[in-house]
Motif scaffolding. Structure first.
Motif, PDB file in Angstrom:
ATOM      1  N   LEU A 201       0.559  -1.305   0.180  1.00 32.66           N
ATOM      2  CA  LEU A 201       0.155  -0.039   0.031  1.00 32.66           C
ATOM      3  C   LEU A 201       0.732   1.268   0.138  1.00 32.66           C
ATOM      4  O   LEU A 201       0.594   2.443  -0.743  1.00 32.66           O
ATOM      5  N   ALA A 202       1.896   1.321   0.629  1.00 37.27           N
ATOM      6  CA  ALA A 202       2.999   2.337   0.887  1.00 37.27           C
ATOM      7  C   ALA A 202       3.569   2.532  -0.596  1.00 37.27           C
ATOM      8  O   ALA A 202       3.522   3.607  -1.046  1.00 37.27           O
ATOM      9  N   ALA A 203       4.186   1.362  -1.357  1.00 37.63           N
ATOM     10  CA  ALA A 203       4.630   1.610  -2.510  1.00 37.63           C
ATOM     11  C   ALA A 203       3.435   2.171  -3.490  1.00 37.63           C
ATOM     12  O   ALA A 203       3.842   2.837  -4.315  1.00 37.63           O
ATOM     13  N   ALA A 204       2.236   1.544  -3.527  1.00 37.35           N
ATOM     14  CA  ALA A 204       1.202   2.068  -4.368  1.00 37.35           C
ATOM     15  C   ALA A 204       0.917   3.729  -4.414  1.00 37.35           C
ATOM     16  O   ALA A 204       0.891   4.420  -5.240  1.00 37.35           O
ATOM     17  N   PHE A 205       1.092   4.181  -2.945  1.00 37.14           N
ATOM     18  CA  PHE A 205       0.917   5.328  -2.657  1.00 37.14           C
ATOM     19  C   PHE A 205       1.949   6.395  -3.298  1.00 37.14           C
ATOM     20  O   PHE A 205       2.020   7.402  -4.015  1.00 37.14           O
TER      21      PHE A 205
ATOM     22  N   VAL B 226       9.761  13.172 -13.360  1.00 36.27           N
ATOM     23  CA  VAL B 226       8.543  12.171 -12.791  1.00 36.27           C
ATOM     24  C   VAL B 226       9.196  10.814 -13.012  1.00 36.27           C
ATOM     25  O   VAL B 226       9.123   9.896 -12.110  1.00 36.27           O
ATOM     26  N   LEU B 227       9.915  10.718 -13.983  1.00 37.94           N
ATOM     27  CA  LEU B 227      10.510   9.234 -14.308  1.00 37.94           C
ATOM     28  C   LEU B 227      11.703   9.085 -13.295  1.00 37.94           C
ATOM     29  O   LEU B 227      11.742   7.962 -12.701  1.00 37.94           O
ATOM     30  N   VAL B 228      12.300   9.878 -13.170  1.00 38.80           N
ATOM     31  CA  VAL B 228      13.457   9.844 -11.993  1.00 38.80           C
ATOM     32  C   VAL B 228      12.945   9.442 -10.444  1.00 38.80           C
ATOM     33  O   VAL B 228      13.354   8.625  -9.793  1.00 38.80           O
ATOM     34  N   TYR B 229      11.666  10.059 -10.174  1.00 40.79           N
ATOM     35  CA  TYR B 229      11.036   9.631  -9.022  1.00 40.79           C
ATOM     36  C   TYR B 229      10.407   8.710  -9.010  1.00 40.79           C
ATOM     37  O   TYR B 229      10.654   7.762  -7.961  1.00 40.79           O
ATOM     38  N   LEU B 230       9.567   8.196 -10.135  1.00 40.55           N
ATOM     39  CA  LEU B 230       9.147   6.695 -10.027  1.00 40.55           C
ATOM     40  C   LEU B 230      10.206   5.602  -9.813  1.00 40.55           C
ATOM     41  O   LEU B 230      10.039   4.603  -9.412  1.00 40.55           O
ATOM     42  N   PHE B 231      11.196   5.756 -10.580  1.00 37.25           N
ATOM     43  CA  PHE B 231      12.463   4.957 -10.324  1.00 37.25           C
ATOM     44  C   PHE B 231      13.071   4.813  -9.214  1.00 37.25           C
ATOM     45  O   PHE B 231      13.296   3.911  -8.382  1.00 37.25           O
TER      46      PHE B 231
ATOM     47  N   TRP C 126       3.964   5.540  -5.953  1.00 39.93           N
ATOM     48  CA  TRP C 126       3.711   5.353  -7.287  1.00 39.93           C
ATOM     49  C   TRP C 126       2.600   6.300  -7.780  1.00 39.93           C
ATOM     50  O   TRP C 126       2.657   6.704  -8.744  1.00 39.93           O
ATOM     51  N   ALA C 127       1.690   6.459  -6.856  1.00 44.64           N
ATOM     52  CA  ALA C 127       0.227   7.270  -7.329  1.00 44.64           C
ATOM     53  C   ALA C 127       0.646   8.861  -7.020  1.00 44.64           C
ATOM     54  O   ALA C 127      -0.204   9.596  -7.458  1.00 44.64           O
ATOM     55  N   LEU C 128       1.541   9.240  -6.321  1.00 46.91           N
ATOM     56  CA  LEU C 128       2.003  10.473  -5.833  1.00 46.91           C
ATOM     57  C   LEU C 128       2.237  11.614  -6.688  1.00 46.91           C
ATOM     58  O   LEU C 128       1.369  12.665  -6.974  1.00 46.91           O
ATOM     59  N   PRO C 129       2.819  11.155  -8.070  1.00 44.96           N
ATOM     60  CA  PRO C 129       3.011  11.979  -8.854  1.00 44.96           C
ATOM     61  C   PRO C 129       1.504  12.429  -9.711  1.00 44.96           C
ATOM     62  O   PRO C 129       1.449  13.606 -10.447  1.00 44.96           O
ATOM     63  N   LEU C 130       0.562  11.813  -9.711  1.00 50.51           N
ATOM     64  CA  LEU C 130      -0.708  12.168 -10.121  1.00 50.51           C
ATOM     65  C   LEU C 130      -1.264  13.411  -9.471  1.00 50.51           C
ATOM     66  O   LEU C 130      -2.030  13.977 -10.031  1.00 50.51           O
TER      67      LEU C 130
END
Length: 88
Positions: free
Chosen positions: A33-37, A55-60, A39-43
């Motif tokens: 759940l923390a990982a999904a949060f 955004v891509l650097v953040y997601l990586f 990953w969804a934060l850039p939205l």
């Protein structure tokens, strides 16, 4: 000091090892759940103001952090299970 009678409530303490193991298991259940949060934060970021490369650097980085956290949790749970088996 008041003495405790037969009907007095006493605090219940769990063994330290089992308490820590349960908290590790709870953490392992919440990790996806923390990982999904993360990953969804850039939205939630304003559109157009943040470059795609950021955004891509953040997601990586979020993905890498998730992998490292999962590895650490798995290792701690494995060690805890091995210690519990050794005690029994």
């Amino acid at each position: 000091m008041a003495e405790r009678g037969p009907g007095a409530r006493r605090p219940v303490f769990l063994a330290r090892a089992s308490y820590r193991r349960r908290r590790l298991e709870d953490t392992a259940r919440l990790a996806p759940l923390a990982a999904a949060f993360l990953w969804a934060l850039p939205l939630l970021w304003p559109r157009g103001e943040t470059p795609l490369s950021t955004v891509l650097v953040y997601l990586f980085a979020a993905w890498g952090l998730s992998v490292i956290a999962s590895w650490a949790l798995a290792r701690a749970l494995r060690r805890s299970a091995r210690d519990a088996d050794g005690d029994a």
